[in-house]
Design a protein around this motif. Structure first.
Motif, PDB file in Angstrom:
ATOM      1  N   ILE A 164       0.934  -1.161  -0.004  1.00  0.00           N
ATOM      2  CA  ILE A 164       0.011  -0.011  -0.110  1.00  0.00           C
ATOM      3  C   ILE A 164       0.928   1.248   0.020  1.00  0.00           C
ATOM      4  N   PHE A 165       0.410   2.204  -0.866  1.00  0.00           N
ATOM      5  CA  PHE A 165       1.511   3.371  -1.134  1.00  0.00           C
ATOM      6  C   PHE A 165       0.405   4.548  -1.095  1.00  0.00           C
ATOM      7  N   PRO A 166       0.239   5.218   0.085  1.00  0.00           N
ATOM      8  CA  PRO A 166      -0.318   6.371  -0.036  1.00  0.00           C
ATOM      9  C   PRO A 166       0.497   7.698  -0.382  1.00  0.00           C
ATOM     10  N   SER A 195       3.913  18.138   0.831  1.00  0.00           N
ATOM     11  CA  SER A 195       3.453  16.949   0.325  1.00  0.00           C
ATOM     12  C   SER A 195       4.265  15.890   0.988  1.00  0.00           C
ATOM     13  N   TYR A 196       3.484  14.657   1.029  1.00  0.00           N
ATOM     14  CA  TYR A 196       4.198  13.551   1.420  1.00  0.00           C
ATOM     15  C   TYR A 196       3.910  12.314   0.732  1.00  0.00           C
ATOM     16  N   GLY A 197       4.716  11.379   0.164  1.00  0.00           N
ATOM     17  CA  GLY A 197       4.015  10.257  -0.477  1.00  0.00           C
ATOM     18  C   GLY A 197       5.088   9.119  -0.449  1.00  0.00           C
ATOM     19  N   GLN A 198       4.491   7.993  -0.780  1.00  0.00           N
ATOM     20  CA  GLN A 198       5.601   6.519  -0.857  1.00  0.00           C
ATOM     21  C   GLN A 198       4.985   6.017  -2.288  1.00  0.00           C
ATOM     22  N   LEU A 199       5.992   5.291  -2.699  1.00  0.00           N
ATOM     23  CA  LEU A 199       6.103   4.757  -4.219  1.00  0.00           C
ATOM     24  C   LEU A 199       6.778   3.320  -3.801  1.00  0.00           C
ATOM     25  N   GLY A 200       6.372   2.324  -4.672  1.00  0.00           N
ATOM     26  CA  GLY A 200       6.994   1.096  -4.429  1.00  0.00           C
ATOM     27  C   GLY A 200       7.531   0.795  -5.575  1.00  0.00           C
ATOM     28  N   ASN A 201       8.690  -0.128  -5.432  1.00  0.00           N
ATOM     29  CA  ASN A 201       9.508  -0.826  -6.783  1.00  0.00           C
ATOM     30  C   ASN A 201       9.737  -2.136  -6.712  1.00  0.00           C
ATOM     31  N   GLN A 202       9.198  -2.927  -7.682  1.00  0.00           N
ATOM     32  CA  GLN A 202       9.460  -4.382  -7.898  1.00  0.00           C
ATOM     33  C   GLN A 202      10.275  -4.827  -9.084  1.00  0.00           C
ATOM     34  N   ASN A 203      11.022  -3.779  -9.694  1.00  0.00           N
ATOM     35  CA  ASN A 203      11.564  -4.018 -11.031  1.00  0.00           C
ATOM     36  C   ASN A 203      13.000  -4.439 -10.846  1.00  0.00           C
ATOM     37  N   ILE A 204      13.289  -5.601 -10.555  1.00  0.00           N
ATOM     38  CA  ILE A 204      14.471  -6.186 -10.141  1.00  0.00           C
ATOM     39  C   ILE A 204      15.156  -7.297 -11.490  1.00  0.00           C
ATOM     40  N   GLY A 205      16.433  -7.602 -11.279  1.00  0.00           N
ATOM     41  CA  GLY A 205      16.779  -8.460 -12.260  1.00  0.00           C
ATOM     42  C   GLY A 205      16.285  -9.672 -12.451  1.00  0.00           C
ATOM     43  N   SER A 206      15.463 -10.243 -11.641  1.00  0.00           N
ATOM     44  CA  SER A 206      14.937 -11.438 -11.869  1.00  0.00           C
ATOM     45  C   SER A 206      13.375 -11.421 -11.742  1.00  0.00           C
ATOM     46  N   ASN A 207      12.665 -12.390 -12.525  1.00  0.00           N
ATOM     47  CA  ASN A 207      11.266 -12.508 -12.396  1.00  0.00           C
ATOM     48  C   ASN A 207      10.583 -13.460 -11.711  1.00  0.00           C
ATOM     49  N   TYR A 208      11.653 -14.361 -11.202  1.00  0.00           N
ATOM     50  CA  TYR A 208      11.239 -15.349 -10.126  1.00  0.00           C
ATOM     51  C   TYR A 208      12.328 -15.436  -9.018  1.00  0.00           C
ATOM     52  N   PRO A 209      12.318 -14.138  -8.228  1.00  0.00           N
ATOM     53  CA  PRO A 209      13.354 -14.384  -6.935  1.00  0.00           C
ATOM     54  C   PRO A 209      13.049 -14.974  -5.753  1.00  0.00           C
ATOM     55  N   THR A 210      11.799 -15.387  -5.691  1.00  0.00           N
ATOM     56  CA  THR A 210      11.320 -16.242  -4.597  1.00  0.00           C
ATOM     57  C   THR A 210      11.513 -17.666  -4.704  1.00  0.00           C
ATOM     58  N   ILE A 211      12.033 -18.093  -6.135  1.00  0.00           N
ATOM     59  CA  ILE A 211      11.892 -19.457  -6.351  1.00  0.00           C
ATOM     60  C   ILE A 211      13.261 -19.998  -6.468  1.00  0.00           C
ATOM     61  N   GLN A 212      13.771 -21.183  -6.078  1.00  0.00           N
ATOM     62  CA  GLN A 212      15.006 -21.526  -6.454  1.00  0.00           C
ATOM     63  C   GLN A 212      15.153 -22.040  -7.991  1.00  0.00           C
ATOM     64  N   SER A 243      10.492   0.397  -0.987  1.00  0.00           N
ATOM     65  CA  SER A 243       9.624   1.505  -0.714  1.00  0.00           C
ATOM     66  C   SER A 243      10.209   2.668  -0.582  1.00  0.00           C
ATOM     67  N   THR A 244       9.936   3.624  -1.306  1.00  0.00           N
ATOM     68  CA  THR A 244      10.465   5.361  -1.037  1.00  0.00           C
ATOM     69  C   THR A 244       9.509   6.158  -0.688  1.00  0.00           C
ATOM     70  N   GLU A 245       9.821   6.821   0.531  1.00  0.00           N
ATOM     71  CA  GLU A 245       8.943   7.878   0.920  1.00  0.00           C
ATOM     72  C   GLU A 245       9.382   9.291   0.980  1.00  0.00           C
ATOM     73  N   MET A 246       8.608  10.270   0.896  1.00  0.00           N
ATOM     74  CA  MET A 246       9.433  11.596   0.423  1.00  0.00           C
ATOM     75  C   MET A 246       8.500  12.778   1.008  1.00  0.00           C
ATOM     76  N   TYR A 247       9.204  13.670   1.767  1.00  0.00           N
ATOM     77  CA  TYR A 247       8.688  14.659   2.350  1.00  0.00           C
ATOM     78  C   TYR A 247       9.099  16.177   1.582  1.00  0.00           C
ATOM     79  N   ASP A 248       8.409  17.088   1.407  1.00  0.00           N
ATOM     80  CA  ASP A 248       8.521  18.031   0.597  1.00  0.00           C
ATOM     81  C   ASP A 248       7.883  19.376   1.103  1.00  0.00           C
ATOM     82  N   VAL A 249       8.499  20.550   1.323  1.00  0.00           N
ATOM     83  CA  VAL A 249       7.845  21.688   1.693  1.00  0.00           C
ATOM     84  C   VAL A 249       8.393  22.747   0.812  1.00  0.00           C
TER      85      VAL A 249
END
Length: 326
Positions: A164-166, A195-212, A243-249
């Protein structure tokens, strides 16, 4: 787009895309000669080779949006709710043969099978997202926006698949206030924002990083070729989204409709960065991904600009100054 009532619109989009590639790599022996008598000096390869390969990729993008709009007594409200799905499916296949008894017949089944080689692979991924956005505007004086995303990725295991990224932002345009009207000729625009915000990232080098990861090969035992399957990489089923969170004024100001000043201070932190850390070589396997990294940036930026016009001639100049600590 469909509008059942004035304040509601519905929009859907289906955008599948299919791409295919086919390659035919045919290499014949070529002989070069050093004189007019036909004395051969070099032959590029002693036999003909053929590599046939083909790939196909299917990318799907599907989304649906509902937009609600309402205006009353200077209040503008806009709410967007939506869902989106992105999928990708890729497949590759190749075949190789060498030594063709009919050198002008470049078909894969004509080549000898003694040193033939075949290979292929396939991978796919999917991302499912649900999101919403609320915009509020009161007489262009008070501005507010709220966003939330609920993203799921096939790259992660069940239990860690969703994030979840608000995000929130607001602004106060002081020059729209009644008590600021006497200075509008000098101070054309003055706005305070945060402002305040969060962004997610899942683009890594492997398509199956959780599987042997396994490798299919063969060995010779007592002059008998035996197929084997070996593990090549460790897996980590506990990884999840970066997860990346950022505060800005900041402030935006304009003087005399010509001189503009923008100033920002921000704090940005990325945590749970997916990395493959070094592991003891005695393990003999590739390292798994881990949520192991953290990066923090704190900085500020100031931009000053001057824009003017003289008859039909317009000109402008801008300067920026910034600093960041990483």
């Amino acid at each position: 787009t469909y509008e059942p009532v004035e304040w509601l619109s519905l929009q859907g989009m289906l955008a599948p895309r299919y791409a295919t590639t086919n390659k035919h790599n045919w290499k014949k022996p070529v002989t070069t000669y050093q004189d007019m008598e036909g004395t051969a000096t070099l032959t590029s390869t002693p036999y003909a080779t053929l590599t046939e390969s083909g790939s196909r990729a299917f990318y799907g993008n599907y989304n649906f949006l509902m937009t609600f709009k309402k205006n009353f007594s200077g209040h503008d409200l806009k709410l967007i709710l939506g869902a989106e799905r992105n999928t990708y499916d890729y497949k590759y296949l190749s075949a190789y043969r060498q030594v063709f008894n009919y050198p002008d017949y470049d078909q894969i089944d004509v080549g000898e099978i003694e040193n033939m080689d075949n290979s292929g692979h396939r991978y796919e991924w999917a991302i499912q997202s649900y999101f919403g956005r609320l915009n509020y505007n009161f007489k262009e004086r008070y501005l507010f926006e709220a966003n939330v995303r609920f993203d799921g990725s096939s790259r992660f295991a069940k239990g860690n698949r969703w994030g979840i990224f608000p995000s929130f932002s607001g602004a106060w345009r002081l020059t729209e206030e009644p008590f600021m009207q006497d200075v509008r000729r000098t101070l054309s625009e003055f706005k305070i924002r945060a402002s305040y915000g969060q962004l997610g990232n899942q683009n890594i080098g492997s398509n199956y990083p959780t599987i042997q990861q396994l490798d299919v090969s063969s060995i010779s035992v007592n002059d008998v070729i035996t197929p084997i399957v070996t593990q090549t990489t460790l897996a980590n089923p506990d990884i999840t989204w970066e997860s990346t969170e950022m505060y800005d004024v900041g402030i935006d100001a304009t003087l005399f409709d010509k001189l503009s000043v923008t100033a920002d201070w921000y704090y940005k932190k990325t945590h749970d960065i997916l990395l493959t850390l070094d592991i003891p070589s005695i393990i003999g396997l590739g390292a798994p991904y881990q949520n192991a990294g953290t990066v923090r940036n704190v900085g500020w930026e100031v931009a000053v600009g001057y824009h003017n016009k003289w008859r039909d001639f317009s000109f402008g100049v801008e300067a920026n100054l910034s600093d960041v600590v990483n």
